[in-house]
Write a protein that holds these residues in place. Structure first.
Motif, PDB file in Angstrom:
ATOM      1  N   PHE A  13       0.823  -1.217   0.000  1.00  0.00           N
ATOM      2  CA  PHE A  13       0.000   0.000   0.000  1.00  0.00           C
ATOM      3  C   PHE A  13       0.858   1.270   0.000  1.00  0.00           C
ATOM      4  O   PHE A  13       0.624   2.195   0.766  1.00  0.00           O
ATOM      5  N   PHE A  14       1.868   1.279  -0.850  1.00  0.00           N
ATOM      6  CA  PHE A  14       2.661   2.496  -1.006  1.00  0.00           C
ATOM      7  C   PHE A  14       2.024   3.286  -2.140  1.00  0.00           C
ATOM      8  O   PHE A  14       2.038   2.867  -3.281  1.00  0.00           O
ATOM      9  N   ASP A  15       1.453   4.435  -1.815  1.00  0.00           N
ATOM     10  CA  ASP A  15       0.569   5.138  -2.737  1.00  0.00           C
ATOM     11  C   ASP A  15       1.326   5.859  -3.850  1.00  0.00           C
ATOM     12  O   ASP A  15       2.519   6.192  -3.705  1.00  0.00           O
ATOM     13  N   PRO A  16       0.664   6.140  -4.960  1.00  0.00           N
ATOM     14  CA  PRO A  16       1.307   6.783  -6.115  1.00  0.00           C
ATOM     15  C   PRO A  16       1.876   8.168  -5.808  1.00  0.00           C
ATOM     16  O   PRO A  16       2.912   8.540  -6.372  1.00  0.00           O
ATOM     17  N   GLU A  17       1.212   8.933  -4.926  1.00  0.00           N
ATOM     18  CA  GLU A  17       1.701  10.277  -4.626  1.00  0.00           C
ATOM     19  C   GLU A  17       3.054  10.236  -3.913  1.00  0.00           C
ATOM     20  O   GLU A  17       3.964  11.013  -4.230  1.00  0.00           O
ATOM     21  N   SER A  18       3.183   9.323  -2.943  1.00  0.00           N
ATOM     22  CA  SER A  18       4.457   9.210  -2.223  1.00  0.00           C
ATOM     23  C   SER A  18       5.545   8.661  -3.132  1.00  0.00           C
ATOM     24  O   SER A  18       6.716   9.071  -3.053  1.00  0.00           O
ATOM     25  N   LEU A  19       5.161   7.737  -4.004  1.00  0.00           N
ATOM     26  CA  LEU A  19       6.114   7.207  -4.983  1.00  0.00           C
ATOM     27  C   LEU A  19       6.596   8.331  -5.908  1.00  0.00           C
ATOM     28  O   LEU A  19       7.798   8.461  -6.187  1.00  0.00           O
ATOM     29  N   ALA A  20       5.657   9.175  -6.358  1.00  0.00           N
ATOM     30  CA  ALA A  20       6.011  10.285  -7.244  1.00  0.00           C
ATOM     31  C   ALA A  20       6.923  11.279  -6.539  1.00  0.00           C
ATOM     32  O   ALA A  20       7.832  11.843  -7.159  1.00  0.00           O
ATOM     33  N   TYR A  21       6.691  11.486  -5.233  1.00  0.00           N
ATOM     34  CA  TYR A  21       7.542  12.406  -4.472  1.00  0.00           C
ATOM     35  C   TYR A  21       8.986  11.907  -4.465  1.00  0.00           C
ATOM     36  O   TYR A  21       9.927  12.684  -4.678  1.00  0.00           O
ATOM     37  N   LEU A  22       9.178  10.622  -4.210  1.00  0.00           N
ATOM     38  CA  LEU A  22      10.537  10.066  -4.193  1.00  0.00           C
ATOM     39  C   LEU A  22      11.205  10.199  -5.563  1.00  0.00           C
ATOM     40  O   LEU A  22      12.362  10.607  -5.676  1.00  0.00           O
ATOM     41  N   LYS A  23      10.453   9.881  -6.612  1.00  0.00           N
ATOM     42  CA  LYS A  23      11.024   9.945  -7.949  1.00  0.00           C
ATOM     43  C   LYS A  23      11.365  11.382  -8.336  1.00  0.00           C
ATOM     44  O   LYS A  23      12.403  11.631  -8.967  1.00  0.00           O
ATOM     45  N   ALA A  24      10.505  12.321  -7.938  1.00  0.00           N
ATOM     46  CA  ALA A  24      10.761  13.726  -8.256  1.00  0.00           C
ATOM     47  C   ALA A  24      11.991  14.251  -7.544  1.00  0.00           C
ATOM     48  O   ALA A  24      12.574  15.267  -7.957  1.00  0.00           O
ATOM     49  N   ASN A  25      12.407  13.557  -6.471  1.00  0.00           N
ATOM     50  CA  ASN A  25      13.583  13.958  -5.722  1.00  0.00           C
ATOM     51  C   ASN A  25      14.787  13.055  -6.010  1.00  0.00           C
ATOM     52  O   ASN A  25      15.663  12.875  -5.163  1.00  0.00           O
ATOM     53  N   VAL A 105       5.958  10.357  12.610  1.00  0.00           N
ATOM     54  CA  VAL A 105       5.185  11.004  13.665  1.00  0.00           C
ATOM     55  C   VAL A 105       4.032  11.814  13.081  1.00  0.00           C
ATOM     56  O   VAL A 105       4.231  12.613  12.161  1.00  0.00           O
ATOM     57  N   GLY A 106       2.838  11.604  13.632  1.00  0.00           N
ATOM     58  CA  GLY A 106       1.676  12.383  13.242  1.00  0.00           C
ATOM     59  C   GLY A 106       0.906  11.831  12.066  1.00  0.00           C
ATOM     60  O   GLY A 106      -0.196  12.289  11.776  1.00  0.00           O
ATOM     61  N   GLY A 107       1.446  10.832  11.392  1.00  0.00           N
ATOM     62  CA  GLY A 107       0.791  10.348  10.187  1.00  0.00           C
ATOM     63  C   GLY A 107      -0.456   9.525  10.424  1.00  0.00           C
ATOM     64  O   GLY A 107      -1.425   9.606   9.661  1.00  0.00           O
ATOM     65  N   ASN A 108      -0.443   8.694  11.469  1.00  0.00           N
ATOM     66  CA  ASN A 108      -1.580   7.791  11.662  1.00  0.00           C
ATOM     67  C   ASN A 108      -2.334   8.037  12.974  1.00  0.00           C
ATOM     68  O   ASN A 108      -3.174   7.228  13.361  1.00  0.00           O
ATOM     69  N   ASP A 109      -2.039   9.138  13.659  1.00  0.00           N
ATOM     70  CA  ASP A 109      -2.689   9.400  14.945  1.00  0.00           C
ATOM     71  C   ASP A 109      -4.212   9.383  14.822  1.00  0.00           C
ATOM     72  O   ASP A 109      -4.916   8.746  15.622  1.00  0.00           O
ATOM     73  N   GLN A 301      -1.377   6.978   3.409  1.00  0.00           N
ATOM     74  CA  GLN A 301      -0.847   8.027   2.531  1.00  0.00           C
ATOM     75  C   GLN A 301      -0.040   9.040   3.332  1.00  0.00           C
ATOM     76  O   GLN A 301       1.023   9.490   2.896  1.00  0.00           O
ATOM     77  N   ARG A 302      -0.552   9.384   4.513  1.00  0.00           N
ATOM     78  CA  ARG A 302       0.172  10.355   5.341  1.00  0.00           C
ATOM     79  C   ARG A 302       1.500   9.778   5.827  1.00  0.00           C
ATOM     80  O   ARG A 302       2.547  10.440   5.769  1.00  0.00           O
TER      81      ARG A 302
END
Length: 337
Positions: A13-25, A105-109, A301-302
């Motif tokens: 469940f690694f979402d496309p937005e987070s994947l795109a963030y890594l690739k963009a960096n 921290v803070g992602g799944n609270d 996602q968070r």
């Protein structure tokens, strides 16, 4: 052109937005292929070392991270947990190896706080209603309100405070136990800090949100359970090691407490408790989920994005947000010849 950094993800469940963030960096991302029902905590050291041989960054779930594994991964710079618990990470070993380890921290609270409330409502109002209806039994059974009840919150950090905010909508009276009470928070929120024995004795629902450490391991044992009301419910969405599951099983069978909502179990880390877990799952007064309290689309996602941001920060030579860093050994090695 800057050489791409390689990042391994050993979680589903690694979402496309987070994947795109890594690739963009500038990161080349590999998502490990896991068998059905398998998590990265099930992978052997040899398999992890093989997968991570060329990785600069690792986004991890529940794998055990120790000195022996790290010694085999000289290229790895950063280990980012997609979650907040880190009892499976040897932070001293990470520090000594000159690497960085982070948590999300803070992602799944919010997701876990929602889950705890859902379990309270399920225990009081739902139980095995659907199973009875499927059997053709539509007789009305009486439930219990959450409205106006006394709820004891053990551990009053980010998730515990999230539960408190949600309980305000139920006009609940909230008791809290913490070794280091935040009295100003108590005054602002209306939470009453008490000792653990008082919380157990007075609460209609006891919900656990404490970290697992030496002084909280098996915090809820047979003695603690005996202090609870026979009409009370126990909810554990934190860590399995907080509760003695064998004592809980006996307490539920004997009517010492009314029921339990369990998202975590001792058998997750100790296979000797598997039979106890199976027996708990078979009880009609237990509501259970498979350590999924943090696993919503939004929550993952968070946490995915926070983990990805931590990886990129370290690979860029920067420092992730301080609350996320559990070990930073980059200054560990001497520069002397």
């Amino acid at each position: 052109m800057t050489e791409q950094r390689k990042v391994l993800v050993t979680q589903r469940f690694f979402d496309p937005e987070s994947l795109a963030y890594l690739k963009a960096n500038g990161c080349e991302v590999c998502i490990a292929s896991l068998a059905d029902g398998q998590g990265d905590g099930d992978l052997s050291e040899d398999r992890l070392a093989e997968l991570l041989a060329e990785a600069d960054g690792w986004i991890v779930g529940h794998a055990w991270i120790n000195a022996a594994l790290l010694a085999r991964l000289p290229r790895l710079q950063v280990i980012a947990r997609r979650g907040v618990g880190y009892e499976r990470v040897d932070v001293d070993a990470v520090q000594a190896a000159g690497k960085v380890a982070t948590i999300a921290v803070g992602g799944n609270d919010a997701s876990v706080a929602d889950h705890a409330i859902a379990m309270m409502l399920a225990l009081g109002r739902l139980g095995e209603a659907k199973a009875r209806m499927v059997r053709g039994d539509w007789a009305i059974s009486l439930g219990r309100d959450l409205y106006g009840k006394t709820v004891g919150v053990v551990g009053i950090g980010r998730i515990g405070r999230g539960v408190v905010k949600r309980l305000a909508g139920f006009d609940a009276q909230v008791l809290a136990y913490s070794p280091q009470p935040d009295w100003s928070y108590g005054r602002e929120s209306g939470v009453r800090y008490v000792d653990l024995n008082t919380l157990l004795a007075e609460s209609d629902y006891v919900t656990l949100h404490a970290p697992l450490q030496d002084d909280t391991r098996l915090l809820i044992d047979d003695v603690a359970l005996s202090r609870m009301k026979p009409t009370a419910f126990l909810i554990n969405t934190a860590r399995g090691g907080l509760v003695d599951d064998r004592a809980l099983l006996q307490a539920l069978r004997d009517g010492v407490i009314a029921g339990a909502g369990l998202d975590v179990f001792l058998s997750e880390t100790d296979p000797l408790y598997r039979a106890t877990t199976d027996a708990l799952l078979a009880l009609p007064n237990v509501v259970a989920t498979p350590h999924s309290g943090a696993s919503t689309h939004e929550g993952l996602q968070r946490t995915n994005l926070i983990a990805a941001q931590c990886v990129v920060a370290v690979l860029n030579g920067d420092t992730p947000p301080a609350p996320c860093v559990i070990a930073d050994g980059r200054g560990h090695f001497s520069t002397e010849e």
